[in-house]
Design a protein around this motif. Sequence first.
Motif, PDB file in Angstrom:
ATOM      1  N   LEU A 204      10.193  16.069   9.813  1.00  0.00           N
ATOM      2  CA  LEU A 204      10.815  16.416   8.532  1.00  0.00           C
ATOM      3  C   LEU A 204      10.426  15.439   7.424  1.00  0.00           C
ATOM      4  O   LEU A 204      10.472  15.787   6.244  1.00  0.00           O
ATOM      5  CB  LEU A 204      12.339  16.450   8.684  1.00  0.00           C
ATOM      6  N   ALA A 205      10.030  14.228   7.800  1.00  0.00           N
ATOM      7  CA  ALA A 205       9.602  13.239   6.809  1.00  0.00           C
ATOM      8  C   ALA A 205       8.093  13.251   6.585  1.00  0.00           C
ATOM      9  O   ALA A 205       7.587  12.472   5.786  1.00  0.00           O
ATOM     10  CB  ALA A 205      10.048  11.836   7.239  1.00  0.00           C
ATOM     11  N   GLY A 206       7.376  14.116   7.297  1.00  0.00           N
ATOM     12  CA  GLY A 206       5.943  14.259   7.059  1.00  0.00           C
ATOM     13  C   GLY A 206       5.036  13.558   8.037  1.00  0.00           C
ATOM     14  O   GLY A 206       3.819  13.695   7.954  1.00  0.00           O
ATOM     15  N   GLY A 207       5.619  12.769   8.972  1.00  0.00           N
ATOM     16  CA  GLY A 207       4.771  12.056   9.920  1.00  0.00           C
ATOM     17  C   GLY A 207       4.106  10.846   9.278  1.00  0.00           C
ATOM     18  O   GLY A 207       4.501  10.382   8.210  1.00  0.00           O
ATOM     19  N   TRP A 208       3.089  10.317   9.943  1.00  0.00           N
ATOM     20  CA  TRP A 208       2.339   9.187   9.399  1.00  0.00           C
ATOM     21  C   TRP A 208       1.396   9.689   8.314  1.00  0.00           C
ATOM     22  O   TRP A 208       0.778  10.747   8.445  1.00  0.00           O
ATOM     23  CB  TRP A 208       1.565   8.477  10.508  1.00  0.00           C
ATOM     24  N   ASN A 209       1.290   8.936   7.256  1.00  0.00           N
ATOM     25  CA  ASN A 209       0.490   9.318   6.096  1.00  0.00           C
ATOM     26  C   ASN A 209      -0.993   9.114   6.395  1.00  0.00           C
ATOM     27  O   ASN A 209      -1.492   7.989   6.433  1.00  0.00           O
ATOM     28  CB  ASN A 209       0.909   8.464   4.891  1.00  0.00           C
ATOM     29  N   THR A 210      -1.716  10.209   6.607  1.00  0.00           N
ATOM     30  CA  THR A 210      -3.123  10.112   6.998  1.00  0.00           C
ATOM     31  C   THR A 210      -4.043   9.736   5.842  1.00  0.00           C
ATOM     32  O   THR A 210      -5.251   9.607   6.037  1.00  0.00           O
ATOM     33  CB  THR A 210      -3.595  11.433   7.630  1.00  0.00           C
ATOM     34  N   ASN A 211      -3.493   9.566   4.637  1.00  0.00           N
ATOM     35  CA  ASN A 211      -4.282   8.961   3.561  1.00  0.00           C
ATOM     36  C   ASN A 211      -4.447   7.459   3.775  1.00  0.00           C
ATOM     37  O   ASN A 211      -5.256   6.826   3.100  1.00  0.00           O
ATOM     38  CB  ASN A 211      -3.629   9.203   2.203  1.00  0.00           C
ATOM     39  N   MET A 212      -3.646   6.917   4.703  1.00  0.00           N
ATOM     40  CA  MET A 212      -3.761   5.506   5.066  1.00  0.00           C
ATOM     41  C   MET A 212      -4.758   5.400   6.222  1.00  0.00           C
ATOM     42  O   MET A 212      -4.518   5.936   7.312  1.00  0.00           O
ATOM     43  CB  MET A 212      -2.407   4.943   5.508  1.00  0.00           C
ATOM     44  N   ILE A 213      -5.853   4.726   5.993  1.00  0.00           N
ATOM     45  CA  ILE A 213      -6.929   4.640   6.981  1.00  0.00           C
ATOM     46  C   ILE A 213      -7.110   3.178   7.381  1.00  0.00           C
ATOM     47  O   ILE A 213      -6.900   2.269   6.576  1.00  0.00           O
ATOM     48  CB  ILE A 213      -8.243   5.218   6.413  1.00  0.00           C
ATOM     49  N   SER A 214      -7.493   2.949   8.629  1.00  0.00           N
ATOM     50  CA  SER A 214      -7.611   1.609   9.174  1.00  0.00           C
ATOM     51  C   SER A 214      -6.227   0.948   9.144  1.00  0.00           C
ATOM     52  O   SER A 214      -5.253   1.577   9.554  1.00  0.00           O
ATOM     53  CB  SER A 214      -8.660   0.809   8.401  1.00  0.00           C
ATOM     54  N   TYR A 215      -6.102  -0.267   8.658  1.00  0.00           N
ATOM     55  CA  TYR A 215      -4.799  -0.934   8.676  1.00  0.00           C
ATOM     56  C   TYR A 215      -4.463  -1.430   7.277  1.00  0.00           C
ATOM     57  O   TYR A 215      -5.317  -1.591   6.406  1.00  0.00           O
ATOM     58  CB  TYR A 215      -4.803  -2.101   9.664  1.00  0.00           C
ATOM     59  N   GLY A 216      -3.184  -1.693   7.065  1.00  0.00           N
ATOM     60  CA  GLY A 216      -2.706  -2.217   5.792  1.00  0.00           C
ATOM     61  C   GLY A 216      -1.801  -1.229   5.079  1.00  0.00           C
ATOM     62  O   GLY A 216      -2.256  -0.155   4.698  1.00  0.00           O
ATOM     63  N   PHE A 217      -0.526  -1.560   4.947  1.00  0.00           N
ATOM     64  CA  PHE A 217       0.482  -0.818   4.193  1.00  0.00           C
ATOM     65  C   PHE A 217       0.960   0.467   4.889  1.00  0.00           C
ATOM     66  O   PHE A 217       1.895   1.097   4.416  1.00  0.00           O
ATOM     67  CB  PHE A 217      -0.014  -0.458   2.782  1.00  0.00           C
ATOM     68  N   GLU A 218       0.333   0.866   5.994  1.00  0.00           N
ATOM     69  CA  GLU A 218       0.745   2.128   6.622  1.00  0.00           C
ATOM     70  C   GLU A 218       2.167   2.042   7.160  1.00  0.00           C
ATOM     71  O   GLU A 218       2.929   3.018   7.074  1.00  0.00           O
ATOM     72  CB  GLU A 218      -0.246   2.549   7.725  1.00  0.00           C
TER      73      GLU A 218
END
Length: 481
Positions: A204-218
Amino acid sequence: MVVAHQTHSGREKISLSNLSIIFSVKIDSPDRLNNFRFNVEYLHAYFSDLELVVVEQDGRGQVRECLDAYSHSVRSIYHSIDHDGVHYKTRNLNLATNLASREIIMMCDCDVLCPPEALHKAVQILEQESALISPHNGIMTEIAKEHFMHTPPAAVLGQRTFFTRDFNKNGKDPDYSKMYPLYGNENYFNMGGCILYRKRDFYLAGGWNTNMISYGFEDDEFVYRFKKLGYRHRKFRTNNIYHLQHERGKESIYNNFYRSNEQEYEHVLSMTEEELRHYALNGFKRIKYDVAKELEVINTGTRFSIAMNDADKVDLQHTSIIVPVRIPDKWWLPPLNHFVGYLERKFKNYEVIIAEGDSKNCKYLPNRKNAKYIRSREKYDVGRYIGIALNAALYDTVAVWDFFTMVNPADVGAAVQKVHHTGDVVFCQDNGWYTEGIFKRKRGNGAVFFSRKQMSDEQLVNESLSFFKVDHELTEATRLW
């Protein structure tokens, strides 16, 4: 403040029958694999009824071998992605959550340990309420490699050091030779490494944001989004989480994705709750999808973009297109399907009504935009079927169109304009115009455009529709569609 925790050798294992622990793994150094083995050994030592879900990227089966060593007592779900690109952690974690069979999920980095009492408490909370849980006080404590390489997990966890948020202000100088704060302090709560949530809330919250790639801020974006969307963020004050020291390979050093992730995080921070919910459930796409617009996708080796553009189509100004058909054989369906596709690609503001008689094969026609399908059991008669279709038509401007006819879109637009301005009946013949992607095998009988008012002139209508009196014959050439 520094506290040492003792572990009793006679402990009973804690059941985690409602929890799936998920990992995204990309082995970029021997340390990564060794740390994952240590983590699995730790989980097996303290817990029962385990389910471990691992998505390994660019793997060579080494992680799978590690899981197989505990197959007698640990349920494991393993998936390998044969892709040597950058570690796509958010994508992998979405896949791992989908693969998990249990309702409560813990995302855990392969080199992060969550103390057993904290993990047990977090699961108990999520069994009772929806929340996002960071099972620590915001401090990730590093365990020196020399301290755990040849030491069992129980011994390492039994003598773990706990750091409060203000560890740098308590006037004491703890022994940093074995364990020391890696991330987090009184001003910064470390979000990463270990997070628990319910699977339903995750979706319901959208899952993990796949615009975040590799590491950092995800991790920061994930927690912030949950909180912004109304979920409670639970934290534990009395324990840290622990990171196993490792060599930093190419997946663990600064890269350009770090800054693009930061921009995405700032974009999320700028949204209202309603905007964020729409954004997350729109697949983290900034464009607004609209069937009235054209979706343009550029996907080459050097460039990828998605855009919604105003459709460059001929405006039929609300015209009902009637297509009376008799389909004695399914071989007729491809040319009819191509015709409806031609309308869809070249025109806007219209409806097409397919009126079938003396057959029942149009039900196999693929779904098409703006298309209606009606059928009568009566014997096929052009006039009768046009009348049936007119009863279902929405608009005052009408076209009766032979589906073997392809007309230059500009000519069709001009015909509709003329009907609107002069009230004339306009006939468009098949002038041999070919639309891209359609290979015609025969010339059609044309299309006629008129207004409903003109339907009262029976002679005019009969003359205008006389081209439909010639029935199509199914030839071998037509079968080649």
